[in-house]
Enzyme design. Structure first.
Site, PDB file in Angstrom:
ATOM      1  N   SER A  60       0.861  -1.182   0.000  1.00  0.00           N
ATOM      2  CA  SER A  60       0.000   0.000   0.000  1.00  0.00           C
ATOM      3  C   SER A  60       0.893   1.226   0.000  1.00  0.00           C
ATOM      4  O   SER A  60       2.059   1.162   0.429  1.00  0.00           O
ATOM      5  CB  SER A  60      -0.887   0.007   1.252  1.00  0.00           C
ATOM      6  OG  SER A  60      -1.473   1.278   1.462  1.00  0.00           O
ATOM      7  N   TYR A  82      -1.465  -1.094  10.359  1.00  0.00           N
ATOM      8  CA  TYR A  82      -1.579  -1.292   8.909  1.00  0.00           C
ATOM      9  C   TYR A  82      -0.335  -0.788   8.194  1.00  0.00           C
ATOM     10  O   TYR A  82       0.258  -1.499   7.364  1.00  0.00           O
ATOM     11  CB  TYR A  82      -2.821  -0.566   8.397  1.00  0.00           C
ATOM     12  CG  TYR A  82      -3.086  -0.751   6.921  1.00  0.00           C
ATOM     13  CD1 TYR A  82      -3.633  -1.930   6.444  1.00  0.00           C
ATOM     14  CD2 TYR A  82      -2.809   0.267   6.010  1.00  0.00           C
ATOM     15  CE1 TYR A  82      -3.889  -2.101   5.088  1.00  0.00           C
ATOM     16  CE2 TYR A  82      -3.062   0.108   4.656  1.00  0.00           C
ATOM     17  CZ  TYR A  82      -3.601  -1.070   4.202  1.00  0.00           C
ATOM     18  OH  TYR A  82      -3.849  -1.234   2.862  1.00  0.00           O
TER      19      TYR A  82
END
Length: 259
Positions: free
Chosen positions: A140, A153
């Site tokens: 990401s 995350y």
């Protein structure tokens, strides 16, 4: 379609919906035999059944060593020598740094980081036995920068980039390529924050060079390239698909800002 993955056998995790589903459908359309792997059994089976004979479903908790061993064995037994792994499964958590419990932190790490590690480790012998292949690890843009509220995350996505680099170096002489796909915002269910978290995505996207989220099919096309023989000399790379988000933002009033 042009058969860009003809003869390939791919395991795609998190393939019951969203980006993983788009990858599974595209890979099968391009000639691959695909194992749709997910913890969402009903949705995963429905995806595999709708794809047809080129796909099968396997229940997979990516944080489980036993599940990984079973799924890789099933892929080889039912579809043939394994050539491709897409570590797409992931979860997100929102909380401030000091408000993140160890349990909450590890829940994300176990799926995103440990799941990617276990998938790579389990698939490597079969990829090597088949003469080599491609591993695509999905990270990401939160693994390229620091963002508030995403300690678990973001940490997991930084780690995935490292796993990919190390794998690319260690596995190159065995014919196994390892690359990282780095999405920005993607218009999938996972991108929608839970109740109680208010994010003004319209305002967030407004000053981006391409002021919209990506689509799952656009990310699938990037994964297809990394999985195909077209990227035969590409390993250890990071393919950022974010609409120029990490390249910079447009400043209102400055030259070149097209309102």
């Amino acid at each position: 379609m042009s058969g860009r993955l003809e003869g390939k056998v791919a395991i795609i995790t998190g393939a019951a919906r969203g980006q993983g589903e788009a990858e599974a459908r595209l890979f099968a359309a391009e000639g691959a035999r695909v194992v749709v792997a997910d913890v969402l059994d009903d949705a995963g089976r429905a995806v595999a059944e709708s794809i047809g004979d080129a796909a099968s479903f396997e229940h997979l908790d990516v944080s489980s060593e036993a599940d990984w061993a079973r799924v890789v064995r099933a892929a080889v037994d039912h579809a043939g020598p394994l050539t491709t792994l897409v570590n797409n499964a992931g979860v997100v958590g929102y909380s401030a740094f000091e408000e993140t419990s160890l349990d909450d932190y590890m829940r994300v790490i176990q799926v995103n980081q440990v799941g990617t590690f276990l998938g790579m480790r389990t698939a490597i012998p079969e990829l090597s036995a088949s003469g080599g292949g491609s591993i695509v690890n999905v990270a990401s843009i939160e693994g390229l920068r620091g963002s508030n509220g995403l300690v678990a995350y973001g940490s997991s996505k930084w780690a995935i980039r490292g796993l990919s680099k190390i794998g690319a170096v260690e596995l190159a002489r065995r014919g196994i390529r390892v690359n990282t796909l780095i999405p920005g915002s993607v218009d999938t269910l996972m991108a929608k924050p839970p109740d109680g978290i208010e994010i003004d995505f319209e305002a967030l996207l407004a000053n981006l060079p391409i002021p919209r989220p990506g689509r799952a099919d656009e990310l699938a096309q990037a994964a297809l390239y990394l999985a195909s023989d077209e990227s035969s000399y590409v390993s250890g790379s990071e393919l950022v698909v974010d609409g120029a988000w990490t390249a910079g933002s447009l400043t209102p009033g400055m030259p070149g800002h097209d309102v």
